[in-house]
Scaffold this active site. Structure first.
Site, short mmCIF file in Angstrom:
data_model
loop_
_atom_site.label_atom_id
_atom_site.label_comp_id
_atom_site.label_asym_id
_atom_site.label_seq_id
_atom_site.Cartn_x
_atom_site.Cartn_y
_atom_site.Cartn_z
N ASP A 45 0.85 -1.20 0.00
CA ASP A 45 0.00 0.00 0.00
C ASP A 45 0.88 1.25 0.00
O ASP A 45 0.38 2.38 -0.06
CB ASP A 45 -1.03 -0.01 1.14
N SER A 46 2.20 1.05 0.00
CA SER A 46 3.14 2.15 -0.25
C SER A 46 2.88 2.76 -1.63
O SER A 46 3.39 3.82 -1.95
CB SER A 46 4.60 1.65 -0.18
N ASP A 84 -0.83 -6.17 0.25
CA ASP A 84 -1.26 -5.48 1.47
C ASP A 84 -2.76 -5.32 1.51
O ASP A 84 -3.37 -4.88 0.53
CB ASP A 84 -0.66 -4.05 1.50
N LYS A 112 -1.19 -9.38 3.46
CA LYS A 112 -0.37 -8.86 4.58
C LYS A 112 -1.22 -7.89 5.39
O LYS A 112 -1.90 -7.03 4.83
CB LYS A 112 0.89 -8.18 4.05
N GLU A 181 9.37 -3.80 10.33
CA GLU A 181 9.81 -2.54 9.73
C GLU A 181 10.35 -1.60 10.81
O GLU A 181 9.68 -1.37 11.84
CB GLU A 181 8.61 -1.90 9.01
O1 KIV Z 1 3.59 -1.08 1.64
C1 KIV Z 1 4.75 -1.47 1.61
O2 KIV Z 1 5.52 -1.22 0.69
C2 KIV Z 1 5.22 -2.27 2.73
C3 KIV Z 1 6.70 -2.48 2.84
C4 KIV Z 1 7.33 -1.24 3.35
C5 KIV Z 1 7.05 -3.65 3.68
O3 KIV Z 1 4.45 -2.70 3.56
#
Ligand code: KIV
Length: 263
Positions: A45-46, A84, A112, A181
């Protein structure tokens, strides 16, 4: 590369072989990452930050995650595709089940979820219904407002003990992987040594079982390069070579180095 499964990753851990994970948001990068043999692609979700230009991951929706999951799935046939669950999509068990099912039907192999022991029942419920779960502890960006910013977590003894306890509860509930993290390197090591499930670190020191980076960070094109990342494109002459260099550095144990971690 043979198709990567949860069993493949467990085997890597049993053999002491570190494996690379990268975030991926579209079919073109998925194809590149598969060619380079990145074991796990994470539709993070980044994407709220690096694709949409949002200030956090909080605004990201289920529709957006499902869209990017389907795009990555079309470019990938061998890597394990982890996705995510976005903010508030697993606030109740009913929401978690319906939304996880939607992501799996869009092409995810695993979902996740950010959070500790409060997710025990949710992880158990998803896992029993055949949906593999990766837990996410430490700095959990969806809680940035509650955490008062993007800060290293688990620095004091209580925080570290809580994280270890949470991780074991989630493993018992059926989690197959753990992302940690921005935590002290020593805690990253303790988690990896004490858990059976593979532990994937980001800002968690050199001793986790695997490593994940945000694609735009490792290509050096994010607005700001985090301390725990490295610009692999600066050392190479193509995006493909940069991804390959990242994979090799993780597998050889050359990345992350001590200087990328937190005390
Ligand atoms: O959303 C994401 O990219 C993540 C990573 C930072 C592990 O959860």
């Amino acid at each position: 590369m043979k198709k990567v499964t949860i069993q493949t990753l467990q085997q890597h851990k049993a053999n002491g072989e570190k494996f690379p994970v990268l975030t991926c948001y579209d079919a073109t990068f998925a194809r590149l990452m598969e060619q380079v043999e990145i074991d796990v692609m994470l539709v993070g979700d980044s994407l709220g930050n690096v694709i949409q230009g949002q200030g956090s991951t909080v605004p990201v929706t289920m529709d957006e995650m499902a869209y990017h999951t389907a795009a990555v799935a079309r470019g990938n046939s061998k890597s394990l595709l982890m996705v995510d669950m976005p903010f508030m999509s697993y606030a109740t068990e009913e929401q978690a089940l319906a939304n996880a099912a939607e992501l799996m039907q869009a092409g995810a192999h695993m979902v996740k979820l950010e959070g500790g022991a409060w997710l025990e029942e949710t992880v158990l419920m998803l896992s029993e219904r055949g949906i593999p779960v990766c837990a996410h502890l430490g700095l959990t960006p969806q809680s940035v407002n509650k955490l008062s910013g993007y800060k290293v977590q688990g620095r004091d003894q209580d925080g570290a003990e809580q994280m270890l306890a949470d991780a074991h509860i989630l493993q018992e509930a059926g989690a197959d992987l753990l992302v940690v993290e921005c935590i002290p390197s020593e805690l990253g090591k303790q988690l990896s040594q004490s858990l059976e499930m593979p532990v994937i670190g980001i800002g968690a020191g050199p001793d986790t079982d695997a490593q994940v980076l945000v694609l735009h960070d490792m290509l050096g094109i994010s607005a700001r390069l985090p301390k725990f990342s490295h610009n692999f494109l600066a050392d190479t002459d193509s995006i493909e070579a940069a991804i390959a260099a990242y994979k090799t550095a993780v597998e050889n144990g050359n990345f992350p180095a001590a200087e990328h971690g937190f005390k």
